[in-house]
Motif scaffolding. Sequence first.
Motif, short mmCIF file in Angstrom:
data_model
loop_
_atom_site.label_atom_id
_atom_site.label_comp_id
_atom_site.label_asym_id
_atom_site.label_seq_id
_atom_site.Cartn_x
_atom_site.Cartn_y
_atom_site.Cartn_z
N GLU A 190 0.82 -1.20 0.00
CA GLU A 190 0.00 0.00 0.00
C GLU A 190 0.86 1.26 0.00
O GLU A 190 2.06 1.20 0.25
N MET A 191 0.20 2.36 -0.27
CA MET A 191 0.82 3.68 -0.13
C MET A 191 -0.30 4.66 0.17
O MET A 191 -1.34 4.66 -0.49
N GLY A 192 -0.11 5.50 1.19
CA GLY A 192 -1.12 6.50 1.52
C GLY A 192 -0.73 7.27 2.76
O GLY A 192 -0.62 6.68 3.84
N ILE A 193 -0.49 8.55 2.63
CA ILE A 193 -0.16 9.37 3.78
C ILE A 193 -1.29 9.26 4.81
O ILE A 193 -2.46 9.42 4.48
N GLY A 194 -0.93 8.97 6.05
CA GLY A 194 -1.91 8.83 7.13
C GLY A 194 -2.37 7.42 7.39
O GLY A 194 -3.13 7.19 8.34
N GLY B 191 6.63 0.15 3.69
CA GLY B 191 5.37 -0.11 3.00
C GLY B 191 5.61 -0.35 1.52
O GLY B 191 6.64 -0.92 1.15
N GLU B 192 4.67 0.01 0.69
CA GLU B 192 4.67 -0.13 -0.77
C GLU B 192 5.03 -1.53 -1.24
O GLU B 192 5.55 -1.73 -2.34
N GLY B 193 4.74 -2.54 -0.41
CA GLY B 193 4.98 -3.92 -0.79
C GLY B 193 6.42 -4.36 -0.75
O GLY B 193 6.74 -5.47 -1.19
#
Length: 345
Positions: free
Chosen positions: A168-172, A310-312
Motif C-alpha cells: 500500500e501507499m497513503g499518507i496517514g 510499506g509499498e509492498g
Amino acid sequence: MTDTSALREGTPFDDIRALVAAMPGPDEAAVAAVRARDAELTKPAGSLGRLEWLAEWLAAWQGKPKPTVARPLVAVFAGAHGVTARGVSAFPDAVNRQMLENFAAGGAAINQICAAHGIGFKVFDLAIDIPTKDFTAEPAMGEKDAVATMAFGMEAIAGGTDLLGIGEMGIGNTTAAAAIYCALWGGEPAHWVGRGTGVDDAGLARKISAIEDALALHGAALADPLEVLRRLGGREICAMAGAILAARAERVPVVIDGYVATAAAAVLHALDPRTLEHCVAGHLSAEGAHREALERIGKTPLLAMNMRLGEGSGAALAMGVIKAACACHGDMATFEQAKVSKKDG
C-alpha cells in the motif's frame, strides 16, 4: 476469475460474508505429493527448514503437486485519508500523487526490488486525489463505497498470477491501521501507534488523540469487523482485504507486506481466522506493534529486516525467498537421479 456479481445482491457486507463462507480449503493431496518428493531430494530431511514448508504451502493453495512461481505479482494500492487533517503525518497529502508518479517512472524502492527478483508490479490508484472522510468526525467510508473498493481490489489477480504480494501507499494510513488494531483487539491507542513516516513527539500525540476520538465516536458499531474497516480504514486497506479474498477463491497464495497491509488481514481474521490460511507474512515491520499484530493473526514473518517503508517492499523481498523455495523443490535432483546414496534406514 472470481464472480463478483453476488456483490450486487443483498446488503453489501452480507455478500462479503458469503464470499468468506464459500472459501476453498487446502489441497491435501498436493501437500502429500510435495512431501513425498521432498523425501527423495538430495539433502538431509528437514535441512531446508521453512523453505520446505513454503513448498508445501504453495502446493496446498495452488492445488498443484508441483507448485510454481512463474507469474509472481506485487499489487500496491494507493489511497488518501481525511484524518491527515489532524496532523498525524510528517508528510503532506501531495506526496500521494508524487509517489504514484515515482512508481510509474520506476523510481521507488519497490520498483527495484521487483526488478531484482523478476516480480511483476501493478499500482492501483484508489481515488488518490479524493480523501476518505476524517474518521474522527464521521465514518471514513459508506458501506457501499467500502465494498465497491474491496471488489476493485479483487481485480488485482485479473491478469493471472500464481503468487500475489499486497502492499500500500497513503499518507496517514499508519494512523488508520493503528485505529483498526485498537478497535479489533482493545488496549490503549498508544500501544498500537508508531511513528509512521517519522512524526515527532507532537505528531505522535496527535495520532493517539485522533484514534481516541474515533473510538469514542464510533463506539459499539466497532463490534463488527467490517464496520471497523469502513469506519476507520482507508480505500487501500479495503482493497487489500478484497485482494486477499479473491486470491483465496482463485487458489492464489498471498504474501502480506507490513504494518498497514496486516491491518487489512486482521479485519478478515476477525471475521474468520481461516481467511488467512493461504497467506504468509512477508516481514516484520519496525513500525509500532506489528509483531503483536502478526502474533494475533497467527503469522510468523519470513524476514526481519527492520524495514517500515510499506509499498509492498517487504512482501517482494519475501517473494524472492519463496521463489527460491519453489526452485529447490522443483529443480533439485533426487537421490536416484544424482546417484547419491540415501541415509541408511
